[in-house]
Design a protein around this motif. Structure first.
Motif, PDB file in Angstrom:
ATOM      1  N   LEU A 123       0.874  -1.164   0.000  1.00  0.00           N
ATOM      2  CA  LEU A 123       0.000   0.000   0.000  1.00  0.00           C
ATOM      3  C   LEU A 123       0.918   1.222   0.000  1.00  0.00           C
ATOM      4  N   ASP A 153      -1.593  -1.097  -4.097  1.00  0.00           N
ATOM      5  CA  ASP A 153      -2.636  -0.076  -4.198  1.00  0.00           C
ATOM      6  C   ASP A 153      -1.980   1.261  -3.891  1.00  0.00           C
ATOM      7  N   VAL A 168      -2.414   5.297  -2.631  1.00  0.00           N
ATOM      8  CA  VAL A 168      -3.238   6.290  -1.954  1.00  0.00           C
ATOM      9  C   VAL A 168      -2.608   7.660  -2.196  1.00  0.00           C
ATOM     10  N   ALA A 223      -3.332   3.602   8.523  1.00  0.00           N
ATOM     11  CA  ALA A 223      -3.759   2.393   7.808  1.00  0.00           C
ATOM     12  C   ALA A 223      -3.460   1.143   8.628  1.00  0.00           C
ATOM     13  N   GLN A 225      -6.125   0.993  11.362  1.00  0.00           N
ATOM     14  CA  GLN A 225      -7.430   0.614  10.830  1.00  0.00           C
ATOM     15  C   GLN A 225      -7.464  -0.823  10.297  1.00  0.00           C
ATOM     16  N   GLY A 226      -6.310  -1.502  10.317  1.00  0.00           N
ATOM     17  CA  GLY A 226      -6.247  -2.876   9.827  1.00  0.00           C
ATOM     18  C   GLY A 226      -6.131  -2.990   8.325  1.00  0.00           C
ATOM     19  N   GLN A 227      -5.882  -1.864   7.645  1.00  0.00           N
ATOM     20  CA  GLN A 227      -5.713  -1.893   6.196  1.00  0.00           C
ATOM     21  C   GLN A 227      -4.313  -2.330   5.796  1.00  0.00           C
ATOM     22  N   ALA A 228      -3.376  -2.232   6.726  1.00  0.00           N
ATOM     23  CA  ALA A 228      -1.996  -2.650   6.493  1.00  0.00           C
ATOM     24  C   ALA A 228      -1.481  -3.344   7.746  1.00  0.00           C
TER      25      ALA A 228
END
Length: 333
Positions: A27, A50, A52, A82, A85-88
């Motif tokens: 990310l 991805d 951002v 991130a 928030q558990g996105q990474a």
């Protein structure tokens, strides 16, 4: 997307890590207009990352207090968030060290049972490699802090260096039990009475780091940072002395040429990029500081430190080990 050679070295490092870690998805945070050309240059696989977009960033010379107030839309802040928030699973940055530490502590918070996070890294030794912490996050520490560092360093050594029974030592001005400040002697006593007792080797001195006397060297951030800078300066001195000697005469130059294959192996072993990736341990998330001057090789190694920490559940191992050590005495005081 910070660092002296960003975004070039960062994206090149990601490309290298793509090959080393085929199951990792990246990310990437940064200014799309500035970063996309390097994504095309190094041909990152479209299905492996991805992106951002954010035009905001924290300058390398910006004070952490200013960054906290003004940098909440920066690439660094968003990358750390991130993780929360558990996105990474982890964040790796070559940017402003003070801002990374401040943001990480503010956003992620410390683990239960940990009062202060510490900076940990790997250094080369005569026997291979060792773990050293703290390297600058905490200038002053009490006995409890040092014990917590020992727990975190032991878990880190298991995860990153794959040592099954890491040995521990407290950095001191002598190996005798009567040497050192009260908090160091108190920490030693706690460790001797803990589950880490079997692998705790007592006090060690700064020259023991190069010898690899133990696997994990524990100290306060003030002492650790001075020791690290002294080691780095000594390494640069040795390189310069070798160059001076090699240029001294024709015979010296000839000898240098004959020794060149061995010297190249030595240079490879001492390459700072091999040991790049200092982790801020003790947080509710994995935060890795890559050296600002790291090249692609170095940044890829910092990514590797993050991968190892996640793969071997570093946070869980720290929590498990911490639960076996009694610190009630320090809490009562």
């Amino acid at each position: 997307m910070g660092g002296d050679h960003a975004p070039d070295s960062v994206i090149a490092g990601v490309k290298s890590a793509e090959k080393q870690y085929p199951d990792v998805h990246f990310l990437i945070f940064g200014d799309e207009d500035k970063v996309r050309p390097y994504i095309r240059k190094y041909a990152l696989s479209a299905d492996r990352f991805d992106f951002v977009h954010t035009p905001d960033y924290v300058a390398s010379n910006e004070k952490p207090s200013v960054a906290v107030r003004q940098g909440r839309k920066s690439s660094l802040w968003l990358a750390i968030d991130a993780v929360k928030q558990g996105q990474a699973a982890a964040v790796v940055s070559s940017g402003n060290t003070g801002a990374l530490m401040a943001f990480s502590k503010l956003i992620l918070g410390t683990m239960p049972g940990i009062h202060r996070p510490a900076i940990v890294t790997i250094l080369p030794t005569r026997k291979g490699e060792c773990v050293v912490l703290d390297l600058g996050a905490n200038a002053e520490c009490d006995a409890r802090n040092l014990v917590e560092f020992a727990v975190m360093g032991e878990a880190y050594c298991r995860a990153v260096l794959k040592r099954e029974q890491p040995t521990l030592g407290l950095l001191n001005i002598g190996s005798e039990d009567i040497k050192g400040r009260d908090e160091i002697r108190e920490a030693a006593q706690i460790l001797r009475e803990s589950a880490l007792n079997e692998n705790f080797k007592g006090f060690v001195e700064s020259d023991d780091i190069a010898l690899g006397a133990v696997d994990v060297f524990v100290t306060d951030g003030f002492t650790g940072n001075i020791a690290l800078k002294a080691i780095e300066g000594t390494a640069r001195l040795m390189v310069n002395l070798l160059k001076d000697v090699a240029a001294n005469s024709f015979i010296s130059k000839l000898g240098f040429l004959l020794a060149l294959p061995s010297l190249k192996r030595l240079k490879k072993k001492m390459d700072p990029g091999r040991y790049n990736g200092a982790m801020l341990v003790g947080l509710k998330g994995i935060s890795i500081k890559s050296h600002g001057g790291a090249d692609a090789f170095g940044f890829a190694n910092a990514l590797g430190v993050a991968v190892d920490a996640v793969k071997h559940d570093l946070q869980g191992n720290i929590a498990k080990q911490l639960s076996t050590i009694s610190l009630e005495k320090e809490e009562a005081e």
